[in-house]
Motif scaffolding. Structure first.
Motif, PDB file in Angstrom:
ATOM      1  N   ASN A 129       2.231   5.792   7.636  1.00  0.00           N
ATOM      2  CA  ASN A 129       1.267   5.447   8.805  1.00  0.00           C
ATOM      3  C   ASN A 129       0.338   6.434   9.186  1.00  0.00           C
ATOM      4  N   ALA A 130      -0.766   6.089   9.146  1.00  0.00           N
ATOM      5  CA  ALA A 130      -2.113   6.996   9.635  1.00  0.00           C
ATOM      6  C   ALA A 130      -2.626   6.868  10.582  1.00  0.00           C
ATOM      7  N   PRO A 131      -3.000   7.551  11.625  1.00  0.00           N
ATOM      8  CA  PRO A 131      -4.027   7.220  12.880  1.00  0.00           C
ATOM      9  C   PRO A 131      -5.114   7.242  12.568  1.00  0.00           C
ATOM     10  N   SER A 132      -6.059   6.541  13.306  1.00  0.00           N
ATOM     11  CA  SER A 132      -7.484   6.284  12.918  1.00  0.00           C
ATOM     12  C   SER A 132      -8.276   7.471  13.074  1.00  0.00           C
ATOM     13  N   LEU A 164      -7.425  13.192   9.820  1.00  0.00           N
ATOM     14  CA  LEU A 164      -5.993  12.723   9.436  1.00  0.00           C
ATOM     15  C   LEU A 164      -5.690  11.607   8.350  1.00  0.00           C
ATOM     16  N   LEU A 165      -6.741  11.179   7.845  1.00  0.00           N
ATOM     17  CA  LEU A 165      -6.636   9.988   7.082  1.00  0.00           C
ATOM     18  C   LEU A 165      -6.479  10.226   5.368  1.00  0.00           C
ATOM     19  N   PRO A 166      -5.681   9.743   4.683  1.00  0.00           N
ATOM     20  CA  PRO A 166      -5.485   9.995   3.299  1.00  0.00           C
ATOM     21  C   PRO A 166      -7.204   9.264   2.845  1.00  0.00           C
ATOM     22  N   VAL A 167      -7.477   9.874   1.863  1.00  0.00           N
ATOM     23  CA  VAL A 167      -8.678   9.630   0.927  1.00  0.00           C
ATOM     24  C   VAL A 167      -8.996   8.107   0.812  1.00  0.00           C
ATOM     25  N   GLU A 168      -7.930   7.267   0.623  1.00  0.00           N
ATOM     26  CA  GLU A 168      -8.149   5.989   0.481  1.00  0.00           C
ATOM     27  C   GLU A 168      -8.472   5.135   1.746  1.00  0.00           C
ATOM     28  N   ALA A 169      -7.621   5.621   2.860  1.00  0.00           N
ATOM     29  CA  ALA A 169      -7.918   5.247   4.064  1.00  0.00           C
ATOM     30  C   ALA A 169      -9.328   5.375   4.540  1.00  0.00           C
ATOM     31  N   GLN A 170      -9.733   6.513   4.408  1.00  0.00           N
ATOM     32  CA  GLN A 170     -11.054   7.206   4.752  1.00  0.00           C
ATOM     33  C   GLN A 170     -12.080   6.245   4.108  1.00  0.00           C
ATOM     34  N   ARG A 192      -4.922   1.413  13.437  1.00  0.00           N
ATOM     35  CA  ARG A 192      -4.183   2.205  12.591  1.00  0.00           C
ATOM     36  C   ARG A 192      -4.394   1.906  11.263  1.00  0.00           C
ATOM     37  N   PHE A 193      -3.946   2.578  10.057  1.00  0.00           N
ATOM     38  CA  PHE A 193      -3.944   2.541   8.857  1.00  0.00           C
ATOM     39  C   PHE A 193      -2.594   2.750   8.161  1.00  0.00           C
ATOM     40  N   ASP A 194      -2.308   1.674   7.362  1.00  0.00           N
ATOM     41  CA  ASP A 194      -0.849   1.852   6.747  1.00  0.00           C
ATOM     42  C   ASP A 194      -1.297   2.012   5.324  1.00  0.00           C
ATOM     43  N   VAL A 200      -4.231  -0.197   1.279  1.00  0.00           N
ATOM     44  CA  VAL A 200      -4.390   0.051   2.744  1.00  0.00           C
ATOM     45  C   VAL A 200      -4.570  -0.954   3.549  1.00  0.00           C
ATOM     46  N   TYR A 201      -3.756  -0.970   4.741  1.00  0.00           N
ATOM     47  CA  TYR A 201      -3.925  -2.237   5.708  1.00  0.00           C
ATOM     48  C   TYR A 201      -4.666  -1.564   6.720  1.00  0.00           C
ATOM     49  N   SER A 202      -5.567  -2.044   7.431  1.00  0.00           N
ATOM     50  CA  SER A 202      -6.281  -1.530   8.661  1.00  0.00           C
ATOM     51  C   SER A 202      -5.822  -2.832   9.727  1.00  0.00           C
TER      52      SER A 202
END
Length: 138
Positions: free
Chosen positions: A2-5, A9-15, A73-75, A85-87
């Protein structure tokens, strides 16, 4: 995961997903296209199929005066199809008649492989809200 927006702090794929969504909300479908694979598979609300970010942008232009996402959030999870990745968050904006709205829940599911979005699925409450605006109970 679970990554904050917070982008730092986001993993590469979430970014990658965050950057895609930011471009989509401008709206700049050509910039958004730089974050997707050439053969991207986009399934939008109502099961609408698109192969380029201009498809959802065009659909949104008919549904809203303007719309933006409050990304809560991004999961992120690794899977056999790549990184998923879920937004999750809410939509806000204006309906075509200028009436503002907010708090419209959405969830977008992305598959990211080799630094590109290869699949996107979109769900939100807009259709339900449109029915309520028309005094039709869903």
């Amino acid at each position: 995961m679970n990554a904050p927006s917070d982008s730092a702090l986001l993993p590469v794929e979430a970014q990658i997903v965050r950057d895609y969504l930011d471009a989509s909300m401008k709206p700049d479908p050509e910039l958004a296209a730089t974050f997707v694979a050439d053969d991207v598979d986009i399934t939008f609300t109502g099961g609408r199929k698109f192969t380029h970010p201009s498809g959802p942008t065009g659909f949104n232009a008919m549904r809203y005066s303007w719309v933006k996402k409050k990304m809560d959030r991004f999961d992120v999870a690794a899977g056999p199809e790549g990184t998923v990745v879920y937004s999750v968050g809410t939509l806000y904006g204006e309906w075509p008649d200028g009436t503002p709205f907010e708090g419209n829940r959405y969830i977008d599911r992305f598959e990211v492989r080799n630094g590109k979005i290869v699949k996107m699925d979109v769900w939100n409450d807009s259709a339900e809200r449109i029915l309520i605006r028309m005094n039709i109970e869903a």
